[in-house]
Motif scaffolding. Structure first.
Motif, PDB file in Angstrom:
ATOM      1  N   VAL A  39       0.876  -1.185   0.000  1.00  0.00           N
ATOM      2  CA  VAL A  39       0.000   0.000   0.000  1.00  0.00           C
ATOM      3  C   VAL A  39       0.907   1.227   0.000  1.00  0.00           C
ATOM      4  N   THR A 111      -5.225   9.065  -0.949  1.00  0.00           N
ATOM      5  CA  THR A 111      -5.279   7.602  -0.753  1.00  0.00           C
ATOM      6  C   THR A 111      -4.768   6.915  -2.015  1.00  0.00           C
ATOM      7  N   LYS A 113      -3.193   4.264  -4.683  1.00  0.00           N
ATOM      8  CA  LYS A 113      -3.225   2.821  -4.881  1.00  0.00           C
ATOM      9  C   LYS A 113      -1.950   2.371  -5.574  1.00  0.00           C
ATOM     10  N   LYS A 114      -1.642   1.080  -5.435  1.00  0.00           N
ATOM     11  CA  LYS A 114      -0.354   0.567  -5.893  1.00  0.00           C
ATOM     12  C   LYS A 114      -0.206   0.694  -7.408  1.00  0.00           C
TER      13      LYS A 114
END
Length: 454
Positions: A39, A111, A113-114
């Motif tokens: 993450v 936030t 994301k990978k």
């Protein structure tokens, strides 16, 4: 995002690239693969984006936290976190379309994301590779342009010095103007006389051709006369055997024949001498024509060299215009630097106020101290880079001085060669005038002799 025009790299390759190319100091040491996988950490991603913006647009990370100076804002310390995120978002929203990423959003900052972050970082990585290649090519072109400008300056200096020397050589001082006018008048008279002599030479050539035809006719007649004489001698010998004449008549006939033979021999020798003299005159005339042709070729070479000098002057003017444009661009860049310095001054004043307010918060103070230390390290690095650039510039100036000295030596050698050519030309012209006068006198004498002989 499914149809990307750039390759998506692994987390290891991305971490190695951003450590070596983007991040510096302790940020590069602390940045690891765990910041992106499984993450991604928002702080690490935000710092990466800030460093990318600083590398590309010289927009420092501290400038993102600057709150606009409005009168009605209460508690501006609470606005700092939102302003940094919003400024990073706006700058990245403007920058990422150049990397062919058009759907950047706030979730990619808050936030992340990978897979999404890997795609964005690989796009930025592709853009940085492209930028590096272009910068290398531009630096090569700039080096070539500087070398060409240096050569142009040296050539223009040499041309100016040569023009000054040509002016000194061509301009006639007031003391020698009367002599120059007399020489010009003498030259015009000589040219007129040479034209008249060319006409006389042509007429003499025509007369020589006529004489040659006459000589051929006379030689034919002489051959016929010799044949007739031999035939007459045979007839005389035959008649002598048949007829017995008186000795007095024979003596008188023999004397007449001897006189005719003598006259014929004299005429043959005179015609041979005239033919030899005319051949010598023709050779002298051809030799003078060859010398005049050589002088004409030298004058054509001088005209071509003057045309080349004019072309170089035009090229120099074009390069001067380009130099003015580059100076204007430099002034604009200096103005931008001044604005950034003013913004930095404002930011420093604000930081001082914030430090006064944050005396009780030691943790924030330590973070602030660390940031200041990083800035100091960057400043020291920049100072070292500037010192290296100054050393490079000094080396380039020394090389330019050496090149200027060599070019001055070359110009002096070329002026000496030009002076030598001018001296040889003047001596050759004097010899030509002397030869022309000698030819004129010889032609006059030959004309008088030919008139007397004819």
């Amino acid at each position: 995002m499914a149809e990307n025009t750039f390759p998506v790299h692994n987390a290891d390759t991305i971490v190695n690239f951003y450590r070596s190319e983007v991040l510096t100091g302790q940020e590069a040491k602390h940045f690891t693969k765990g910041d992106l996988t499984p993450v991604p950490k928002p702080e690490a991603v935000q710092t990466l984006y800030m460093r990318v913006l600083h590398l590309l647009f010289r927009f420092k990370p501290e400038c993102h936290s600057m709150v606009p100076l409005l009168d009605g804002i209460q508690y501006p310390a609470y606005h700092e976190g939102a302003t940094t995120i919003l400024s990073v978002y706006t700058r990245m929203k403007q920058f990422l379309p150049m990397c062919l990423v058009n759907d950047f959003s706030l979730n990619d900052l808050l936030t992340p994301k990978k897979q999404r972050t890997l795609v964005i970082l690989s796009a930025i990585m592709n853009f940085l590779h492209f930028r590096k290649e272009r910068m290398e090519k531009m630096l090569e072109k700039q080096a070539k342009f500087r070398a060409d400008t240096d050569k142009l300056r040296a050539y223009t200096k040499g041309i100016r010095e040569a023009e000054k020397k040509i002016e000194l050589l061509t301009t006639i001082p007031p003391e020698q103007q009367a002599e120059a006018e007399e020489l010009a008048a003498a030259l015009s008279e000589l040219q007129a006389t040479t034209v008249h002599e060319y006409q006389e030479v042509n007429t003499t050539k025509q007369s020589i051709a006529e004489l040659k035809t006459k000589m051929a006719e006379k030689t034919q007649k002489l051959a016929q006369m010799k044949v007739d004489v031999s035939n007459l001698k045979e007839d005389i010998s035959k008649l002598k055997s048949q007829i017995v004449e008186s000795p007095e008549e024979l003596k008188s006939q023999m004397e007449k024949m001897r006189e005719t033979v003598k006259n014929i021999k004299k005429s043959i020798t005179e015609t041979d001498e005239c033919a030899v003299e005319m051949q010598n005159r023709v050779q002298n005339a051809t030799h003078s024509e060859a010398e005049i042709h050589q002088m004409y070729v030298l004058l054509q070479d001088l005209e071509s060299s003057m045309n080349n000098a004019k072309q170089r002057q035009e090229e120099y003017q074009e390069l001067v215009v380009q130099n003015e444009k580059m100076q204007k661009e430099l002034k604009s860049l200096l103005n931008e630097e001044g604005q950034l310095k003013r913004a930095l001054d404002m930011k420093l004043g604000k930081e001082c106020k914030q430090n006064i307010r944050r005396q009780k918060k030691r943790e924030m103070k330590e973070q602030h101290v660390q940031e200041e230390l990083r800035q100091c390290e960057q400043i020291h690095q920049k100072r070292e880079e500037m010192a290296d650039k100054i050393q490079q510039i000094t080396g380039e100036t020394q090389q330019l001085k050496a090149k200027i000295k060599s070019l001055r030596d070359v110009c002096s050698k070329e002026t000496e060669k030009a002076q030598a050519l001018y001296d040889t030309l003047s001596t050759s012209m004097d010899e030509l005038h002397r030869r022309i006068e000698m030819h004129i006198e010889d032609l006059k004498l030959n004309i008088t002799e030919n008139a007397a002989n004819f």
